[in-house]
Structures are given as C-alpha cells and as structure tokens.
Design an enzyme around this catalytic site. Structure first.
Site, PDB file in Angstrom:
ATOM      1  N   TYR A  94     -48.691 -10.547   7.000  1.00 46.10           N
ATOM      2  CA  TYR A  94     -47.468 -11.207   6.512  1.00 46.10           C
ATOM      3  C   TYR A  94     -47.178 -10.850   5.056  1.00 46.10           C
ATOM      4  CZ  TYR A  94     -46.742 -13.509  10.885  1.00 46.10           C
ATOM      5  OH  TYR A  94     -46.460 -13.718  12.222  1.00 46.10           O
ATOM      6  N   ARG A 102     -45.311  -7.701   5.284  1.00 46.58           N
ATOM      7  CA  ARG A 102     -43.925  -7.894   5.716  1.00 46.58           C
ATOM      8  C   ARG A 102     -43.102  -8.573   4.631  1.00 46.58           C
ATOM      9  NH1 ARG A 102     -44.252 -10.573  11.392  1.00 46.58           N
ATOM     10  NH2 ARG A 102     -41.973 -10.359  11.318  1.00 46.58           N
ATOM     11  N   HIS A 116     -36.890 -18.595  14.214  1.00 46.89           N
ATOM     12  CA  HIS A 116     -38.344 -18.374  14.110  1.00 46.89           C
ATOM     13  C   HIS A 116     -38.861 -18.533  12.685  1.00 46.89           C
ATOM     14  CE1 HIS A 116     -37.893 -15.885  18.051  1.00 46.89           C
ATOM     15  NE2 HIS A 116     -37.828 -17.163  18.258  1.00 46.89           N
ATOM     16  N   CYS A 158     -48.271 -25.523   6.052  1.00 44.99           N
ATOM     17  CA  CYS A 158     -49.692 -25.891   6.022  1.00 44.99           C
ATOM     18  C   CYS A 158     -50.277 -25.880   7.429  1.00 44.99           C
ATOM     19  CB  CYS A 158     -49.782 -27.312   5.436  1.00 44.99           C
ATOM     20  SG  CYS A 158     -51.436 -28.012   5.469  1.00 44.99           S
ATOM     21  N   CYS A 184     -49.647 -32.496   8.379  1.00 46.21           N
ATOM     22  CA  CYS A 184     -49.042 -32.331   7.045  1.00 46.21           C
ATOM     23  C   CYS A 184     -47.720 -31.592   7.181  1.00 46.21           C
ATOM     24  CB  CYS A 184     -50.000 -31.545   6.157  1.00 46.21           C
ATOM     25  SG  CYS A 184     -49.287 -31.094   4.558  1.00 46.21           S
ATOM     26  N   CYS A 232     -53.410 -26.119   0.757  1.00 45.87           N
ATOM     27  CA  CYS A 232     -52.118 -26.800   0.695  1.00 45.87           C
ATOM     28  C   CYS A 232     -52.106 -27.749  -0.500  1.00 45.87           C
ATOM     29  CB  CYS A 232     -51.880 -27.591   1.975  1.00 45.87           C
ATOM     30  SG  CYS A 232     -50.466 -28.692   1.890  1.00 45.87           S
ATOM     31  N   CYS A 240     -51.796 -31.816   0.998  1.00 41.88           N
ATOM     32  CA  CYS A 240     -52.902 -32.529   1.651  1.00 41.88           C
ATOM     33  C   CYS A 240     -54.262 -32.022   1.172  1.00 41.88           C
ATOM     34  CB  CYS A 240     -52.807 -32.382   3.164  1.00 41.88           C
ATOM     35  SG  CYS A 240     -53.141 -30.704   3.729  1.00 41.88           S
TER      36      CYS A 240
HETATM   37  C1  LIG Z   1     -43.516 -12.351  24.714  1.00 41.07           C
HETATM   38  C2  LIG Z   1     -42.761 -13.432  25.450  1.00 41.07           C
HETATM   39  C3  LIG Z   1     -42.755 -13.219  26.913  1.00 41.07           C
HETATM   40  N1  LIG Z   1     -43.381 -14.726  25.106  1.00 41.07           N
HETATM   41  C4  LIG Z   1     -42.602 -15.775  24.838  1.00 41.07           C
HETATM   42  O1  LIG Z   1     -41.395 -15.746  24.905  1.00 41.07           O
HETATM   43  C5  LIG Z   1     -43.349 -17.004  24.389  1.00 41.07           C
HETATM   44  C6  LIG Z   1     -43.874 -17.842  25.583  1.00 41.07           C
HETATM   45  C7  LIG Z   1     -42.814 -18.328  26.433  1.00 41.07           C
HETATM   46  C8  LIG Z   1     -42.121 -19.460  26.228  1.00 41.07           C
HETATM   47  N2  LIG Z   1     -41.181 -19.590  27.214  1.00 41.07           N
HETATM   48  C9  LIG Z   1     -41.283 -18.550  28.067  1.00 41.07           C
HETATM   49  C10 LIG Z   1     -40.536 -18.222  29.199  1.00 41.07           C
HETATM   50  C11 LIG Z   1     -40.861 -17.091  29.856  1.00 41.07           C
HETATM   51  C12 LIG Z   1     -41.924 -16.280  29.386  1.00 41.07           C
HETATM   52  C13 LIG Z   1     -42.634 -16.599  28.230  1.00 41.07           C
HETATM   53  C14 LIG Z   1     -42.303 -17.731  27.581  1.00 41.07           C
HETATM   54  N3  LIG Z   1     -42.476 -17.823  23.536  1.00 41.07           N
HETATM   55  C15 LIG Z   1     -43.073 -18.587  22.606  1.00 41.07           C
HETATM   56  O2  LIG Z   1     -44.278 -18.677  22.457  1.00 41.07           O
HETATM   57  C16 LIG Z   1     -42.146 -19.412  21.727  1.00 41.07           C
HETATM   58  C17 LIG Z   1     -42.167 -18.895  20.273  1.00 41.07           C
HETATM   59  C18 LIG Z   1     -41.539 -17.554  20.202  1.00 41.07           C
HETATM   60  C19 LIG Z   1     -41.380 -17.124  18.733  1.00 41.07           C
HETATM   61  C20 LIG Z   1     -42.498 -16.216  18.282  1.00 41.07           C
HETATM   62  N4  LIG Z   1     -42.250 -15.746  16.921  1.00 41.07           N
HETATM   63  C21 LIG Z   1     -41.585 -14.646  16.611  1.00 41.07           C
HETATM   64  N5  LIG Z   1     -41.320 -14.288  15.320  1.00 41.07           N
HETATM   65  C22 LIG Z   1     -41.855 -15.094  14.210  1.00 41.07           C
HETATM   66  C23 LIG Z   1     -43.186 -14.583  13.783  1.00 41.07           C
HETATM   67  C24 LIG Z   1     -43.113 -13.168  13.266  1.00 41.07           C
HETATM   68  O3  LIG Z   1     -42.010 -12.608  13.173  1.00 41.07           O
HETATM   69  O4  LIG Z   1     -44.185 -12.662  12.940  1.00 41.07           O
HETATM   70  S1  LIG Z   1     -40.986 -13.661  17.904  1.00 41.07           S
HETATM   71  C25 LIG Z   1     -40.593 -12.120  17.169  1.00 41.07           C
HETATM   72  O5  LIG Z   1     -40.642 -11.188  18.233  1.00 41.07           O
HETATM   73  C26 LIG Z   1     -39.341 -10.973  18.730  1.00 41.07           C
HETATM   74  C27 LIG Z   1     -39.060  -9.503  18.641  1.00 41.07           C
HETATM   75  O6  LIG Z   1     -37.957  -9.276  19.455  1.00 41.07           O
HETATM   76  P1  LIG Z   1     -36.648  -8.510  18.850  1.00 41.07           P
HETATM   77  O7  LIG Z   1     -36.234  -9.147  17.590  1.00 41.07           O
HETATM   78  O8  LIG Z   1     -35.718  -8.404  19.966  1.00 41.07           O
HETATM   79  O9  LIG Z   1     -37.232  -7.077  18.435  1.00 41.07           O
HETATM   80  P2  LIG Z   1     -37.709  -5.898  19.397  1.00 41.07           P
HETATM   81  O10 LIG Z   1     -38.429  -4.942  18.534  1.00 41.07           O
HETATM   82  O11 LIG Z   1     -38.356  -6.455  20.619  1.00 41.07           O
HETATM   83  O12 LIG Z   1     -36.339  -5.219  19.898  1.00 41.07           O
HETATM   84  C28 LIG Z   1     -35.482  -4.620  18.980  1.00 41.07           C
HETATM   85  C29 LIG Z   1     -34.221  -4.278  19.757  1.00 41.07           C
HETATM   86  O13 LIG Z   1     -33.268  -3.756  18.846  1.00 41.07           O
HETATM   87  C30 LIG Z   1     -32.772  -2.529  19.313  1.00 41.07           C
HETATM   88  N6  LIG Z   1     -32.476  -1.736  18.106  1.00 41.07           N
HETATM   89  C31 LIG Z   1     -33.354  -1.050  17.329  1.00 41.07           C
HETATM   90  N7  LIG Z   1     -32.692  -0.501  16.266  1.00 41.07           N
HETATM   91  C32 LIG Z   1     -31.394  -0.903  16.380  1.00 41.07           C
HETATM   92  C33 LIG Z   1     -30.222  -0.674  15.604  1.00 41.07           C
HETATM   93  N8  LIG Z   1     -30.244   0.059  14.481  1.00 41.07           N
HETATM   94  N9  LIG Z   1     -29.054  -1.222  16.013  1.00 41.07           N
HETATM   95  C34 LIG Z   1     -28.991  -1.957  17.168  1.00 41.07           C
HETATM   96  N10 LIG Z   1     -30.086  -2.224  17.943  1.00 41.07           N
HETATM   97  C35 LIG Z   1     -31.249  -1.698  17.548  1.00 41.07           C
HETATM   98  C36 LIG Z   1     -33.847  -1.951  20.210  1.00 41.07           C
HETATM   99  O14 LIG Z   1     -33.277  -1.116  21.187  1.00 41.07           O
HETATM  100  C37 LIG Z   1     -34.434  -3.223  20.839  1.00 41.07           C
HETATM  101  O15 LIG Z   1     -33.704  -3.608  21.991  1.00 41.07           O
HETATM  102  C38 LIG Z   1     -38.372 -11.737  17.858  1.00 41.07           C
HETATM  103  O16 LIG Z   1     -38.083 -12.943  18.503  1.00 41.07           O
HETATM  104  C39 LIG Z   1     -39.200 -11.991  16.602  1.00 41.07           C
HETATM  105  O17 LIG Z   1     -38.797 -13.129  15.901  1.00 41.07           O
HETATM  106  N11 LIG Z   1     -42.629 -20.763  21.665  1.00 41.07           N
HETATM  107  C40 LIG Z   1     -42.490 -21.556  22.729  1.00 41.07           C
HETATM  108  O18 LIG Z   1     -41.919 -21.216  23.738  1.00 41.07           O
HETATM  109  O19 LIG Z   1     -43.113 -22.793  22.558  1.00 41.07           O
HETATM  110  C41 LIG Z   1     -43.186 -23.639  23.682  1.00 41.07           C
HETATM  111  C42 LIG Z   1     -44.044 -23.039  24.656  1.00 41.07           C
HETATM  112  C43 LIG Z   1     -45.213 -22.421  24.229  1.00 41.07           C
HETATM  113  C44 LIG Z   1     -45.995 -21.832  25.204  1.00 41.07           C
HETATM  114  C45 LIG Z   1     -45.619 -21.786  26.545  1.00 41.07           C
HETATM  115  C46 LIG Z   1     -44.447 -22.456  26.929  1.00 41.07           C
HETATM  116  C47 LIG Z   1     -43.637 -23.075  25.994  1.00 41.07           C
HETATM  117 ZN   LIG Z   2     -50.954 -29.750   3.931  1.00 37.20          ZN
END
Ligand SMILES: CC(C)NC(=O)[C@H](Cc1c[nH]c2ccccc12)NC(=O)[C@H](CCCC/N=C(/NCCC(=O)O)S[C@H]1O[C@H](COP(=O)(O)OP(=O)(O)OC[C@H]2O[C@@H](n3cnc4c(N)ncnc43)[C@H](O)[C@@H]2O)[C@@H](O)[C@H]1O)NC(=O)OCc1ccccc1
Ligand SMILES: [Zn+2]
Length: 292
Positions: A72, A75, A126, A134, A139, A190, A193
């Site tokens: 991080y 990033r 996100h 924390c 907290c 933190c 806390c």
């Molecule tokens: C992998 C996936 C299947 N897993 C999930 O979705 C999980 C689990 C899940 C929940 N519900 C579901 C339902 C079905 C299946 C799985 C799940 N979701 C979670 O855990 C979420 C939390 C999700 C958030 C995670 N944090 C991120 N980011 C922050 C951190 C950090 O950044 O480090 S996600 C992170 O990855 C994702 C990346 O995706 P994109 O942004 O789309 O990027 P990517 O590289 O994939 O694609 C880029 C695109 O751009 C295009 N492109 C490239 N260049 C260009 C250009 N120049 N112009 C135009 N387009 C362009 C490319 O062609 C491509 O299409 C973003 O969301 C990003 O924020 N929490 C949750 O649901 O809590 C409750 C819960 C928990 C457990 C189980 C049930 C319920």
């Molecule tokens: Zn704290």
C-alpha cells in the site's frame, strides 16, 4: 438479447444523453490506467510475485502487516505522483453541470477528488489509500493522510521510484531481491485506542462495504429510474460493485453504456439489450467526447 445497430454510435449516445436526467457511473481501475496506475488485471495483476487480490485481505495483514504496508505504501507513492486524466475531468465536469449525476468508484487512488469532483456526487465504494484506520474492530478512528510518503519510516523502500539505475534503491518489484524486514513494532499504533495497528482505509476482500453508503447508493438507484448507467474501465468481477448496473436495470434503467479498452465480443453483444451502448477504447479519450 442484442443491442441496437447503433450501439457504438457517439451521435446516437448524444441523443440519449440529451434526453436523460439521472445518470450513474460505476468506475474501475481502467479509468486511472492512463494516469500511469496499474490495473488489477493488467500485468497479470501481480505486485512482486503476489496477486494484488491476495494482499488486499485482512488475513494477509494479520499474517504479514509489513508486507501489506509495503504494497500500500507503493500504491500511495504511485498515486501521489500520478495526476487525474481527461476521463476524471470529464466526469467531474458532468457532476458540476448535472446535479442528478452520481459517480461510484472502486478506485482508491484519490484521483476523482484531485479532479475536483464534487464530493456529494462521488462515492468511493472501496475506500481510499489516503484514509488510515485501525485494525481494532471496536475502534472507529479514521484519519485522512494525503501527504506522508512514506506513511512511516520502515516502509521507505516503497516510496522510492523503482528505476534500477538509482544506487541504493531496493527493487521492490523484483522478487529476487529480499524485502526490507518490517516488524509489528515498526508499524504505527492507532493514536486513539493505542491497541490496534494503523492500516490503509480501504475495503479488503471479505470485508463489508460501508453499510450507510451502500444504503444511500441503493436508495439513489431505487427512488427513481436512472436513465443511463456508465460502466467505465472495470472488469465487473468484484461484488457488490459488479452488480450495480444490473440492479439499476431492474429499477428501470433503459441504457447501460460500457466504456472499456477491450473490444466488444459476440458474447458481450449477446448480453446487451436494446438501448445499451458499448464504446471500445481508452476512457481518457472517449469520456470527454461522450460527455461533451
Ligand atoms: C473476486 C470476486 C469474485 N470477489 C468478490 O467480489 C468478493 C466476495 C463476494 C462478495 N459477493 C460476491 C458475489 C459473488 C462472488 C463473490 C462475491 N467481494 C468482497 O469481498 C467485497 C469487498 C470487495 C472490495 C475489495 N477491495 C477492492 N479494492 C480495495 C482494496 C485495494 O484496492 O487494494 S477490489 C479492487 O479490485 C477490483 C479491480 O477491478 P477493476 O477496477 O475492474 O480493475 P481490473 O483490473 O479488474 O479491470 C480493469 C478493466 O479496465 C479495462 N481498461 C484497462 N485500461 C483501460 C483504459 N485505458 N480505458 C478503459 N478501460 C480500460 C480493462 O479492459 C478491464 O476490463 C476493484 O473493485 C478494486 O477496487 N466484500 C463483501 O462482499 O463483503 C461481504 C461479503 C464478504 C464475503 C462473502 C460474502 C459477502
Ligand atoms: Zn484504534
């Protein structure tokens, strides 16, 4: 189903835009690609030899908080040295001219805000690299830190431009080079806390998105049909963000407009409905033309 023949016509889209009032955008890493920030699936989605999605979890932070902070810290450094692009600017301009435009972003890079996107028309689904929270789940301490690079001394290696020519640079991205050892004691406690460790204010996989924010988003989508949903630079794999466009469609949206670098495939066209649009290309170039 299949889209209309003019599904990639900017003129046809401008007609739709002219007759539309409520507009929603769902943005992903592709929007910031032209600002020099790697996408999650670009370059194999690897940071060093780790999948970014493996480092973005509470389990990874428990296991090795130093490693996750290096990830991080890197990033934060990249985002601080990046700049909003014309794609961010076009969305911010639309927000300033249309109070019925809501922009939802999965990006944690702070570039929307640096493009002066009005805060009340932006939801960072996100979280942000520049919020610090924390690990102690009881907290609620949250601080904003837009500047510190490195956030703390032990991750200084993450704040060095990774140009191999520089003497003394630890090539962070090169897995053959060992990482600087970082212990739990090196990580700031933190200030509230004094128990938990400070961690990036992002939503990790397996963590819930902010409930109040999601309720607000769902209310915005449900209270009145959204005319256009823009799906910009996202692979639509991560939920719940990936489900928002279809949710809006069930609430009356008549046009889902995809802007993505990847060309439309027959399968993609099959999934589209009459009234939808697909613009293949760089969001940085397309958004100013689409939203002019
Ligand atoms: C992998 C996936 C299947 N897993 C999930 O979705 C999980 C689990 C899940 C929940 N519900 C579901 C339902 C079905 C299946 C799985 C799940 N979701 C979670 O855990 C979420 C939390 C999700 C958030 C995670 N944090 C991120 N980011 C922050 C951190 C950090 O950044 O480090 S996600 C992170 O990855 C994702 C990346 O995706 P994109 O942004 O789309 O990027 P990517 O590289 O994939 O694609 C880029 C695109 O751009 C295009 N492109 C490239 N260049 C260009 C250009 N120049 N112009 C135009 N387009 C362009 C490319 O062609 C491509 O299409 C973003 O969301 C990003 O924020 N929490 C949750 O649901 O809590 C409750 C819960 C928990 C457990 C189980 C049930 C319920
Ligand atoms: Zn704290």
């Amino acid at each position: 189903m299949a889209p209309d023949l003019d599904y990639n016509s900017i003129e046809a889209f401008h007609q739709k835009l002219a007759n539309s009032r409520r507009i929603l955008a769902v943005c992903g890493a592709g929007l910031s690609a032209a600002s020099g920030l790697p996408t999650f699936r670009g370059a194999g989605g690897l940071w060093r030899n780790y999948r970014a999605t493996d480092l973005a979890t509470p389990e990874a932070f428990d296991r090795d908080p130093g490693l996750v902070w290096l990830f991080y810290g890197y990033r934060r450094h990249m985002a601080l040295n990046a700049a909003p692009n014309p794609g961010h600017d076009a969305l911010a301009a639309l927000a300033r001219t249309n109070s019925n435009f809501m922009c939802l972003s999965q990006n944690v890079d702070n570039l929307h805000l640096r493009a002066n996107h009005p805060r009340y028309q932006l939801r960072l689904l996100h979280g942000s690299l520049f919020d610090i929270k924390c690990t102690n789940t009881n907290c609620t301490h949250l601080e904003r830190n837009n500047t510190a690079d490195p956030f703390f001394p032990a991750i200084a290696a993450a704040s060095q431009d990774q140009s191999p020519s520089e003497p003394g640079i630890i090539p962070l991205l090169d897995p053959s080079h060992p990482l600087p050892p970082i212990t739990r004691d090196d990580i700031p406690r933190c200030p509230a806390c004094r128990e938990g460790l400070q961690r990036p204010g992002v939503v990790w996989f397996g963590e819930q998105l902010d409930a109040a924010m999601m309720a607000d988003v769902n209310n915005w989508i449900s209270r009145e049909p959204v005319d256009i949903v823009l799906v910009i630079g996202t692979s639509s794999i991560v939920y719940p963000a990936a489900g928002i466009a279809e949710r809006a469609r069930t609430k009356g949206t008549t046009s889902v407009v995809t802007v993505n670098l990847e060309a439309e495939t027959p399968d993609l066209l099959d999934e589209m409905s009459p009234g939808d649009f697909y613009f293949a290309g760089d969001a940085t170039e397309l958004l100013p033309r689409l939203l002019e």
